[in-house]
Design an enzyme around this catalytic site. Structure first.
Site, PDB file in Angstrom:
ATOM      1  N   GLY A 238       0.853  -1.191   0.000  1.00  0.00           N
ATOM      2  CA  GLY A 238       0.000   0.000   0.000  1.00  0.00           C
ATOM      3  C   GLY A 238       0.884   1.233   0.000  1.00  0.00           C
TER       4      GLY A 238
ATOM      5  N   ALA B 244       2.402   2.834   2.330  1.00  0.00           N
ATOM      6  CA  ALA B 244       3.605   2.823   3.162  1.00  0.00           C
ATOM      7  C   ALA B 244       4.692   1.933   2.552  1.00  0.00           C
ATOM      8  CB  ALA B 244       3.242   2.336   4.570  1.00  0.00           C
TER       9      ALA B 244
ATOM     10  N   THR C  30      -5.287   1.365   1.092  1.00  0.00           N
ATOM     11  CA  THR C  30      -4.915   2.579   0.354  1.00  0.00           C
ATOM     12  C   THR C  30      -5.847   2.803  -0.836  1.00  0.00           C
ATOM     13  OG1 THR C  30      -2.606   2.315   1.007  1.00  0.00           O
ATOM     14  CG2 THR C  30      -3.044   3.652  -0.968  1.00  0.00           C
TER      15      THR C  30
ATOM     16  N   GLN D  89     -10.835   7.735   0.147  1.00  0.00           N
ATOM     17  CA  GLN D  89     -11.691   8.630  -0.651  1.00  0.00           C
ATOM     18  C   GLN D  89     -11.287  10.088  -0.491  1.00  0.00           C
ATOM     19  OE1 GLN D  89     -15.837   8.030   0.275  1.00  0.00           O
ATOM     20  NE2 GLN D  89     -15.928   6.025  -0.669  1.00  0.00           N
ATOM     21  N   GLY D  90     -11.343  10.565   0.770  1.00  0.00           N
ATOM     22  CA  GLY D  90     -11.239  12.005   1.044  1.00  0.00           C
ATOM     23  C   GLY D  90      -9.981  12.638   0.500  1.00  0.00           C
TER      24      GLY D  90
ATOM     25  N   GLU E 222     -12.234  18.423   5.930  1.00  0.00           N
ATOM     26  CA  GLU E 222     -12.840  17.282   6.637  1.00  0.00           C
ATOM     27  C   GLU E 222     -12.895  17.585   8.121  1.00  0.00           C
ATOM     28  OE1 GLU E 222     -11.200  13.428   5.524  1.00  0.00           O
ATOM     29  OE2 GLU E 222     -10.993  14.106   3.469  1.00  0.00           O
TER      30      GLU E 222
ATOM     31  N   ASP F 154      -2.539  -8.646  10.402  1.00  0.00           N
ATOM     32  CA  ASP F 154      -1.494  -9.680  10.419  1.00  0.00           C
ATOM     33  C   ASP F 154      -0.164  -9.169  10.996  1.00  0.00           C
ATOM     34  OD1 ASP F 154      -3.446 -11.116   9.124  1.00  0.00           O
ATOM     35  OD2 ASP F 154      -2.477 -11.092   7.164  1.00  0.00           O
TER      36      ASP F 154
ATOM     37  N   HIS G 229     -15.768   5.220  11.581  1.00  0.00           N
ATOM     38  CA  HIS G 229     -16.116   6.331  10.689  1.00  0.00           C
ATOM     39  C   HIS G 229     -17.607   6.588  10.837  1.00  0.00           C
ATOM     40  CE1 HIS G 229     -16.524   8.921   7.236  1.00  0.00           C
ATOM     41  NE2 HIS G 229     -15.224   8.879   7.031  1.00  0.00           N
TER      42      HIS G 229
ATOM     43  N   ARG H  35     -13.941  12.844  14.393  1.00  0.00           N
ATOM     44  CA  ARG H  35     -14.709  11.614  14.200  1.00  0.00           C
ATOM     45  C   ARG H  35     -15.208  10.942  15.464  1.00  0.00           C
ATOM     46  NH1 ARG H  35     -11.289   8.887   9.492  1.00  0.00           N
ATOM     47  NH2 ARG H  35     -11.935  10.537   8.078  1.00  0.00           N
TER      48      ARG H  35
ATOM     49  N   HIS I 247     -13.190   1.706  11.029  1.00  0.00           N
ATOM     50  CA  HIS I 247     -12.526   2.330   9.888  1.00  0.00           C
ATOM     51  C   HIS I 247     -11.002   2.317   9.983  1.00  0.00           C
ATOM     52  CE1 HIS I 247     -12.197   5.108   6.539  1.00  0.00           C
ATOM     53  NE2 HIS I 247     -11.519   5.974   7.284  1.00  0.00           N
TER      54      HIS I 247
ATOM     55  N   ARG J 138      -7.369   9.599  15.313  1.00  0.00           N
ATOM     56  CA  ARG J 138      -6.690  10.148  14.127  1.00  0.00           C
ATOM     57  C   ARG J 138      -7.485  11.281  13.488  1.00  0.00           C
ATOM     58  NH1 ARG J 138      -6.941   8.778   8.323  1.00  0.00           N
ATOM     59  NH2 ARG J 138      -8.705   7.486   8.931  1.00  0.00           N
TER      60      ARG J 138
HETATM   61  P1  FAD Z   1      -2.636  -0.953   3.096  1.00  0.00           P
HETATM   62  O1  FAD Z   1      -2.782   0.093   2.091  1.00  0.00           O
HETATM   63  O2  FAD Z   1      -3.792  -1.493   3.748  1.00  0.00           O
HETATM   64  O3  FAD Z   1      -1.714  -2.094   2.530  1.00  0.00           O
HETATM   65  C1  FAD Z   1      -1.543  -3.299   3.259  1.00  0.00           C
HETATM   66  C2  FAD Z   1      -0.736  -4.280   2.412  1.00  0.00           C
HETATM   67  O4  FAD Z   1      -0.266  -5.328   3.252  1.00  0.00           O
HETATM   68  C3  FAD Z   1      -1.519  -4.957   1.304  1.00  0.00           C
HETATM   69  O5  FAD Z   1      -0.695  -5.029   0.167  1.00  0.00           O
HETATM   70  C4  FAD Z   1      -1.756  -6.384   1.823  1.00  0.00           C
HETATM   71  O6  FAD Z   1      -1.847  -7.371   0.829  1.00  0.00           O
HETATM   72  C5  FAD Z   1      -0.479  -6.583   2.619  1.00  0.00           C
HETATM   73  N1  FAD Z   1      -0.576  -7.600   3.666  1.00  0.00           N
HETATM   74  C6  FAD Z   1      -1.301  -7.569   4.807  1.00  0.00           C
HETATM   75  N2  FAD Z   1      -1.095  -8.687   5.525  1.00  0.00           N
HETATM   76  C7  FAD Z   1      -0.226  -9.443   4.812  1.00  0.00           C
HETATM   77  C8  FAD Z   1       0.367 -10.722   5.005  1.00  0.00           C
HETATM   78  N3  FAD Z   1       0.111 -11.470   6.095  1.00  0.00           N
HETATM   79  N4  FAD Z   1       1.215 -11.187   4.062  1.00  0.00           N
HETATM   80  C9  FAD Z   1       1.478 -10.464   2.944  1.00  0.00           C
HETATM   81  N5  FAD Z   1       0.945  -9.247   2.712  1.00  0.00           N
HETATM   82  C10 FAD Z   1       0.118  -8.754   3.627  1.00  0.00           C
HETATM   83  N6  FAD Z   1      -6.719   7.782   4.932  1.00  0.00           N
HETATM   84  C11 FAD Z   1      -6.440   9.039   4.553  1.00  0.00           C
HETATM   85  O7  FAD Z   1      -5.402   9.589   4.931  1.00  0.00           O
HETATM   86  N7  FAD Z   1      -7.291   9.696   3.717  1.00  0.00           N
HETATM   87  C12 FAD Z   1      -8.437   9.151   3.257  1.00  0.00           C
HETATM   88  O8  FAD Z   1      -9.161   9.761   2.497  1.00  0.00           O
HETATM   89  C13 FAD Z   1      -8.765   7.845   3.672  1.00  0.00           C
HETATM   90  N8  FAD Z   1      -9.903   7.256   3.266  1.00  0.00           N
HETATM   91  C14 FAD Z   1     -10.136   5.956   3.584  1.00  0.00           C
HETATM   92  C15 FAD Z   1     -11.261   5.314   3.082  1.00  0.00           C
HETATM   93  C16 FAD Z   1     -11.474   3.970   3.325  1.00  0.00           C
HETATM   94  C17 FAD Z   1     -12.706   3.299   2.787  1.00  0.00           C
HETATM   95  C18 FAD Z   1     -10.542   3.238   4.100  1.00  0.00           C
HETATM   96  C19 FAD Z   1     -10.742   1.780   4.363  1.00  0.00           C
HETATM   97  C20 FAD Z   1      -9.426   3.874   4.628  1.00  0.00           C
HETATM   98  C21 FAD Z   1      -9.216   5.224   4.379  1.00  0.00           C
HETATM   99  N9  FAD Z   1      -8.109   5.888   4.881  1.00  0.00           N
HETATM  100  C22 FAD Z   1      -7.844   7.167   4.506  1.00  0.00           C
HETATM  101  C23 FAD Z   1      -7.094   5.158   5.661  1.00  0.00           C
HETATM  102  C24 FAD Z   1      -5.922   4.800   4.739  1.00  0.00           C
HETATM  103  O9  FAD Z   1      -6.415   4.460   3.474  1.00  0.00           O
HETATM  104  C25 FAD Z   1      -5.109   3.646   5.276  1.00  0.00           C
HETATM  105  O10 FAD Z   1      -4.843   3.833   6.637  1.00  0.00           O
HETATM  106  C26 FAD Z   1      -3.795   3.529   4.538  1.00  0.00           C
HETATM  107  O11 FAD Z   1      -4.021   3.501   3.164  1.00  0.00           O
HETATM  108  C27 FAD Z   1      -3.031   2.297   4.983  1.00  0.00           C
HETATM  109  O12 FAD Z   1      -1.931   2.134   4.148  1.00  0.00           O
HETATM  110  P2  FAD Z   1      -0.874   1.000   4.473  1.00  0.00           P
HETATM  111  O13 FAD Z   1       0.196   1.100   3.436  1.00  0.00           O
HETATM  112  O14 FAD Z   1      -0.473   1.055   5.887  1.00  0.00           O
HETATM  113  O15 FAD Z   1      -1.679  -0.370   4.321  1.00  0.00           O
HETATM  114  C1  SIN Z   2     -13.030   9.917   4.312  1.00  0.00           C
HETATM  115  O1  SIN Z   2     -12.926  10.172   3.117  1.00  0.00           O
HETATM  116  O2  SIN Z   2     -13.978  10.260   5.001  1.00  0.00           O
HETATM  117  C2  SIN Z   2     -11.945   9.126   4.969  1.00  0.00           C
HETATM  118  C3  SIN Z   2     -10.845  10.005   5.345  1.00  0.00           C
HETATM  119  C4  SIN Z   2      -9.917   9.323   6.299  1.00  0.00           C
HETATM  120  O3  SIN Z   2     -10.190   8.226   6.760  1.00  0.00           O
HETATM  121  O4  SIN Z   2      -8.895   9.924   6.613  1.00  0.00           O
END
Ligand code: FAD
Ligand code: SIN
Length: 540
Positions: A20, A22, A52, A56-57, A123, A230, A251, A299, A360, A395
């Site tokens: 994702g 990160a 990721t 939306q926002g 927001e 995980d 949320h 929130r 959320h 958050r």
């Molecule tokens: P993710 O993007 O969740 O990536 C996780 C990765 O880890 C994936 O590739 C998955 O396959 C892998 N993985 C997990 N477990 C394992 C395993 N055991 N073995 C191998 N691979 C594994 N945040 C904002 O800042 N702005 C927003 O507008 C916003 N809107 C959101 C809307 C929704 C609907 C949701 C659900 C979240 C939103 N968030 C928002 C939160 C934000 O999207 C997430 O917190 C962020 O994208 C997380 O990124 P990440 O890289 O940590 O993990």
């Molecule tokens: C949203 O678009 O409302 C989500 C934003 C966030 O989780 O940071």
């Protein structure tokens, strides 16, 4: 996996678990700095199926310096975090954030503009418009841009359908490891290629966890099915440090989901930023009773207010009223939300949208320092699986993508400065599958998963109390014992790993909630409704 018949000897300089925002940001920055290093990224599902992708926002960053400044974004973040943010980390993320977003743009990510300047949204909890966005598909666009960029590096090896089971530490070399053992060290991970049955290992000099959130522990969640905690559970089993697990963000506005879709569809907070108003089912506004910022309060406050209104009135949802908004602008900004509502027979410009709160975001997680170092040597973590100190007890909206960008980048700097001193570990044993037999009925796993979600939703939701938490812990204990028995005797599968991890997450959330004898941020308990005057800081 990964193009070799026998992975028993798969070695890499850096193993990144998760692709994702990160994990990919880290990998791109690392590959730019050190093209000589082999970077292996694994994801357990399809590439691109991440939290990721669903964002939306948008991304919060100080952009328009005529009206906004770092101090305002810092204060908004601290205010939302309700006394538990680490000010140093908040300052780092807010001040480095705009550079990271600029870099993301240079890698190909697009954000909406109006008259040639970035169109900044608003927001809950933000005192200024500072959310860069791409329609209501910001996460999809960021995920696309990062994957496209990562694929341009020969040193980055991307692999999908590879499930990380456990971190390899001294424990696997026959040493006793407890939470008090100094110098616990990570040597890679045991993994399962989901297209095969064998369990293999990846030996790495440095490992990065970027495994995202854990929303699937609740019945209603905006998180996709990959969000099973995980990475957090793996660190817990490896005896690493976690913190703040009681702070689970709900949320306020998921679409009321009669069809029981998983995940629940989100109606972005940006819709309230554009002027939509929360109303109870009799059409009356109610947020003025709870906070002067009304529908745009942080929130935790809005989700609790909705929960309270629904309980008082015995309703299953509240309404989000967009009917007074400009149709053309709504459709231009929120095409996905508009079309989703139409698909279930609601025209948001004519009818109010029924919404409920849904799990959320996980604010707590793997405890890391300002360079993303975990308590386990050679193990780093970034993104939603971590607790950096940015979010504290709640958050601030759109700070999560920003955190992933900033910490992904910081870890690359840190790893570059130390990896040459880290040798590759030899003598790692194969996974021990002795004593296991063919899989038992799948229903044992699926039914336990349903029970877990019910327990967490009924007893460890938005409003908590001691009786509910105690009840949850005893039910969780039973599930834990049954699942461990299955784990010791059955051929292992990703479904079983995920169930086991989610039970661990459920336990950690509930136990942390029990230990916090106050109400703060996202943790509200009727037994201790006030904030303690000092920080009752608890670690697991
Ligand atoms: P993710 O993007 O969740 O990536 C996780 C990765 O880890 C994936 O590739 C998955 O396959 C892998 N993985 C997990 N477990 C394992 C395993 N055991 N073995 C191998 N691979 C594994 N945040 C904002 O800042 N702005 C927003 O507008 C916003 N809107 C959101 C809307 C929704 C609907 C949701 C659900 C979240 C939103 N968030 C928002 C939160 C934000 O999207 C997430 O917190 C962020 O994208 C997380 O990124 P990440 O890289 O940590 O993990
Ligand atoms: C949203 O678009 O409302 C989500 C934003 C966030 O989780 O940071």
């Amino acid at each position: 996996m990964i193009g070799t018949k026998h992975l028993q000897v798969y070695k890499t300089d850096i193993l990144v678990i998760g692709a994702g925002v990160a994990g990919l940001t880290f990998a791109i920055k690392m590959a730019e700095e050190r093209p000589d290093l082999k970077i292996t990224i694994i994801t357990k599902s399809k590439l691109g199926e991440t939290n990721t992708k669903y964002a939306q926002g948008g991304v919060a960053a100080v952009w328009n310096h005529e009206v906004d400044n770092y101090q305002k974004h810092i204060e908004d973040t601290l205010d939302a975090g309700d006394g538990l943010c680490n000010r140093q980390i908040v300052e780092i993320v807010v001040k480095e954030g705009p550079q990271r977003v600029q870099e993301l743009i240079s890698w190909g990510a697009k954000f909406d503009k109006e008259n040639g300047v970035y169109d900044l949204g608003r927001e809950g909890g933000h005192s200024e418009n500072r959310i860069l966005h791409y329609k209501d598909l910001t996460g999809w666009e960021i995920q696309r841009a990062l994957l496209d960029k990562a694929k341009t590096f020969a040193s980055i090896h991307l692999h999908e359908q590879i499930y990380a089971i456990d971190l390899i530490t001294q424990h696997h070399l026959g040493h006793t490891v407890t939470r008090l053992t100094p110098g616990i060290t990570c040597y890679g991970a045991y993994i399962q290629d989901k297209r095969k049955n064998e369990i293999e290992k990846i030996i790495s000099r440095i490992t990065i966890l970027a495994t995202g959130g854990a929303g699937q522990v609740y019945r209603n969640t905006t998180n996709p099915t990959i969000a099973t905690g995980d990475g957090i559970a793996m660190v817990y089993r490896a005896k690493g440090r976690l913190e703040n697990m009681e702070f689970v963000q709900f949320h306020p506005t998921a679409l009321f989901n009669l069809a029981h879709e998983n995940p629940d569809f989100l109606v972005s907070e940006a819709v309230r930023g554009a002027g939509a108003i929360l109303k109870s089912t009799d059409g009356a506004e109610f947020m003025q009773k709870y906070d002067s910022r009304k529908s745009l309060a942080p929130r935790d406050i809005v989700a609790r207010a909705i929960d309270n209104e629904m309980k008082i009135r015995g309703d299953d949802f509240v309404y989000l009223d967009c009917t007074h908004l400009d149709k053309e602008s709504f459709i231009a900004h929120f095409p996905t939300i508009y079309n989703k509502c139409l698909s279930i027979g609601i025209d948001p410009l004519k009818n109010m949208i029924p919404v409920v709160s849904a799990c959320h975001y996980m604010c707590g997680g793997i405890k890391v320092d300002e360079m993303g170092r975990s308590s386990i040597l050679n193990l780093y973590a970034a993104g939603e699986c971590t607790s950096t100190g940015l979010h504290g007890a709640n958050r601030l909206a759109s700070n999560s993508l920003l955190e992933g960008l900033v910490f992904g980048s910081r870890i690359a700097l840190e790893v570059n400065s130390m990896i040459d001193l880290v040798p590759v570990k030899d003598g790692i044993p194969d996974w021990n599958a002795e004593g296991t037999t063919v899989p038992k009925e799948m229903v044992l796993i699926t039914q336990s998963w349903k029970e877990l979600k019910e327990i967490m939703s009924s007893y460890v939701g938005i409003v908590r109390n001691n009786v509910r938490l105690k009840r949850a812990l005893s039910r969780l204990h039973l599930l834990y014992e049954e699942t461990e028995e299955l784990y010791q005797t059955t051929t292992l599968s990703p479904q079983l790993f995920e169930l086991r991890n989610l039970i661990t997450i459920g336990y950690l959330v509930t136990r942390s909630a029990e230990m916090r004898r106050e109400s703060r941020g996202l943790h509200f308990t009727t037994d201790y409704p006030d904030k303690l005057p000092f920080l009752d800081y608890t670690t697991l």
